[in-house]
Each structure stands twice: as structure tokens, then as C-alpha cells.
Design an enzyme around this catalytic site. Structure first.
Site, PDB file in Angstrom:
ATOM      1  N   SER A  96       0.761  -1.342  -0.096  1.00 27.18           N
ATOM      2  CA  SER A  96       0.065   0.017   0.153  1.00 27.18           C
ATOM      3  C   SER A  96       0.951   1.218   0.025  1.00 27.18           C
ATOM      4  O   SER A  96       1.554   1.444  -0.784  1.00 27.18           O
ATOM      5  CB  SER A  96      -0.960  -0.005   1.267  1.00 27.18           C
ATOM      6  OG  SER A  96      -1.865   0.854   1.211  1.00 27.18           O
ATOM      7  N   ASP A 219     -10.389  -4.186  -4.724  1.00 27.42           N
ATOM      8  CA  ASP A 219      -9.796  -3.667  -3.690  1.00 27.42           C
ATOM      9  C   ASP A 219     -10.717  -2.159  -3.594  1.00 27.42           C
ATOM     10  O   ASP A 219     -10.560  -1.374  -4.632  1.00 27.42           O
ATOM     11  CB  ASP A 219      -8.422  -3.557  -4.091  1.00 27.42           C
ATOM     12  CG  ASP A 219      -7.380  -2.717  -3.051  1.00 27.42           C
ATOM     13  OD1 ASP A 219      -8.022  -2.245  -2.216  1.00 27.42           O
ATOM     14  OD2 ASP A 219      -6.179  -2.574  -3.265  1.00 27.42           O
ATOM     15  N   HIS A 247      -7.367  -5.666   0.351  1.00 29.54           N
ATOM     16  CA  HIS A 247      -6.107  -4.703   0.063  1.00 29.54           C
ATOM     17  C   HIS A 247      -4.988  -5.496   0.792  1.00 29.54           C
ATOM     18  O   HIS A 247      -3.982  -4.778   0.682  1.00 29.54           O
ATOM     19  CB  HIS A 247      -6.604  -3.338   0.477  1.00 29.54           C
ATOM     20  CG  HIS A 247      -5.611  -2.427   0.420  1.00 29.54           C
ATOM     21  ND1 HIS A 247      -5.103  -2.023  -0.978  1.00 29.54           N
ATOM     22  CD2 HIS A 247      -4.987  -1.813   1.065  1.00 29.54           C
ATOM     23  CE1 HIS A 247      -4.403  -1.238  -0.814  1.00 29.54           C
ATOM     24  NE2 HIS A 247      -4.085  -0.670   0.456  1.00 29.54           N
TER      25      HIS A 247
END
Length: 276
Positions: A96, A219, A247
Site C-alpha cells: 500500500s 480492492d 487490500h
């Protein structure tokens, strides 16, 4: 070797290889989130795990609201770790926002990195019509920050489920919620603002290190359009759409995550790593 830096970021090193691979957590997470993926690479790499200042077992006394109001503060910490360990041509794996932090570090000192592997990255979470869809409108993100300030526990419960998905495995979102709750709320709020209101689209054009983008299916945080945008904009990038949903595939689908990373590295370092 600067022990102060290693203490500050709770750096832990394992593995038998000479080439380094760093694993960077995502927002609100610590190095423990890599426990189902990182050990696989110990046979062929020097595996380096760390916590962001303000998370996990880092030195909270080192936290500076001004430094960490911007992702470049976190990127500098990554470079500090590289310098303390004298790393060159390392593999950087970031989840991320961790991927964007590694990307920013690579722009400053590209010789430190040989490959960037970014899982669910996003250079900008805000929609910017008509040419960019980041997944959120400004009001949604502002409401998220407001919720953090008013009801941090409720926010942690809500966001952990949105991020993780996989509702048939509630233990995953519970672990993420506990990770959020273990972080100082003020630090988490600052990091959230630095993450969700940043715009690093222009920085993509300055990246020279080859990259792999692992994009999850379904996601809510980093939609497929974002991964495709990064792939179009980044030079020397490889794009892989995962079967994993949510995610956090390194937690929910570690086998697929390991396979895609190792396949990419096998291509890069022929004969250096097997797929187990």
C-alpha cells in the site's frame, strides 16, 4: 552500522543470502504483517523488516509531527536504514503506502534499489476527473479523518473490514483492527492525512528503478484503475492482477503473493530463487 537507526525503526534481519530484500508495511501496520511471506525469502536473501516511527516496536520518542506530515519523512527513514546497513541494489517490497514510500526513496537514491515491488499502491487516493480515478471523493476522506478523531475504536473496526474484505475470515480484519488500535491515535491520524491526501502522480515520472505492481481484485482502497494508471506511467513496470481480493494479500492470500514476487525475482535473478 548506526545502531540508533536500527533501534529507532526496530530493524530485524534474517536470511542466508547476500542480496537484501526489505519489506515495508502499509498504513497502521507493523512488520509482523509480513510473517506469512517474508520467511520464504530467507533461503536466498538477507531479509530486512522494520517498523515506521510511531508504529509497532519503533522508538516513539523519535516521532516528529513536522517530519512525518509528509510521506517523504518516512522515505528518509527508509534511506537511513539503507545507509545504516550499507545497502546497494536491494529489493524493496512495500504494501500500500509502503510501496509509495519506497518509490519516493528510490527517486532520491536510485542506487540503493534494484527492484521495487508494490502491493496495492496508489499515488493519489482522490478522484481527479476526468482523467484520474483514485477511488475517493474529498468528502469521504475528510469523514474518515473526522471519524478517527471522534471515535478511534469505531474507526479502526470500520476501516479494517473495508480494507481486508474476505468477510468469511473475520480473524483477518480483527488482526488489522488490533494493529490500528495498537498505534497512537494522534500518530495514526497524522499518517492517515499524509497517506490519503497526498498526490505523488508527478513523482511516478521520476522513477528509474524497475517495478512490479501487484494489484488485488475487488480492492476498495486501490481500485484496478489506479494500478493500471501506475503501470502506464511508470517506466519499466510489470503489472499483475491478483486473484486475491481485498487490500492485504500478504495476509489473506500469502501463497499467491509469494508466488508472484518469486516469479518476478526468478526472471530477474535467473537461478537465484526457486518457487518452492
Amino acid at each position: 552500522m548506526d545502531q540508533n537507526i536500527l533501534f529507532r525503526n526496530n530493524v530485524n534481519i534474517t536470511g542466508k543470502g547476500s542480496k537484501a530484500i526489505l519489506f515495508a508495511p502499509g498504513f497502521g501496520c507493523d512488520q509482523n504483517m509480513w510473517r506469512m511471506v517474508a520467511p520464504f525469502f530467507e533461503e536466498h536473501f538477507r531479509v530486512i523488516l522494520f517498523d515506521y516511527v510511531g508504529s509497532g516496536k519503533s522508538d516513539y520518542n523519535a516521532y516528529s509531527p513536522s517530519k512525518y506530515s509528509d510521506l517523504k519523512g518516512y522515505a528518509q527513514d527508509v534511506l537511513d536504514i539503507c545507509d545504516a546497513l550499507n545497502l546497494k541494489e536491494a529489493v524493496f517490497v512495500g504494501h500500500s503506502v509502503g510501496g509509495i514510500i519506497g518509490m519516493l526513496a528510490s527517486i532520491q537514491e536510485p542506487d540503493r534499489f534494484e527492484h521495487l515491488i508494490m502491493i496495492g499502491p496508489s499515488p493519489c487516493y482522490l478522484n481527479d476527473p476526468p482523467n484520474y480515478s483514485g477511488g475517493f471523493v474529498k468528502g469521504e476522506l475528510e469523514a474518515l479523518i473526522e471519524m478517527m478523531e471522534m471515535n478511534y475504536i469505531g474507526w479502526a473496526n470500520y476501516l479494517s473490514q473495508v480494507i481486508m474484505k474476505n468477510p468469511d475470515r473475520p480473524e483477518l480484519s480483527q488482526e488489522l483492527e488490533e494493529s490500528f488500535c495498537s498505534t497512537d491515535p494522534t500518530v495514526a491520524r497524522d499518517f492517515a492525512i499524509a497517506t490519503f491526501f497526498s498526490d505523488h502522480r508527478e513523482d511516478l515520472k521520476m522513477v528509474t528503478v524497475p517495478s512490479l505492481i501487484l494489484q488485488c481484485s475487488n480492492d476498495s482502497i486501490a481500485p484496478i484503475e489506479v494500478g493500471e494508471y501506475m503501470h502506464r506511467t511508470l517506466s519499466e513496470s510489470t503489472f499483475s492482477l491478483m486473484k486475491a481480493t481485498g487490500h492485504c494479500p500478504h495476509m489473506s492470500h500469502p501463497e499467491e503473493t509469494i508466488r508472484l514476487i518469486s516469479d518476478y525475482l526468478t526472471t530477474s535473478y535467473a537461478g537465484c530463487i526457486s518457487n518452492g
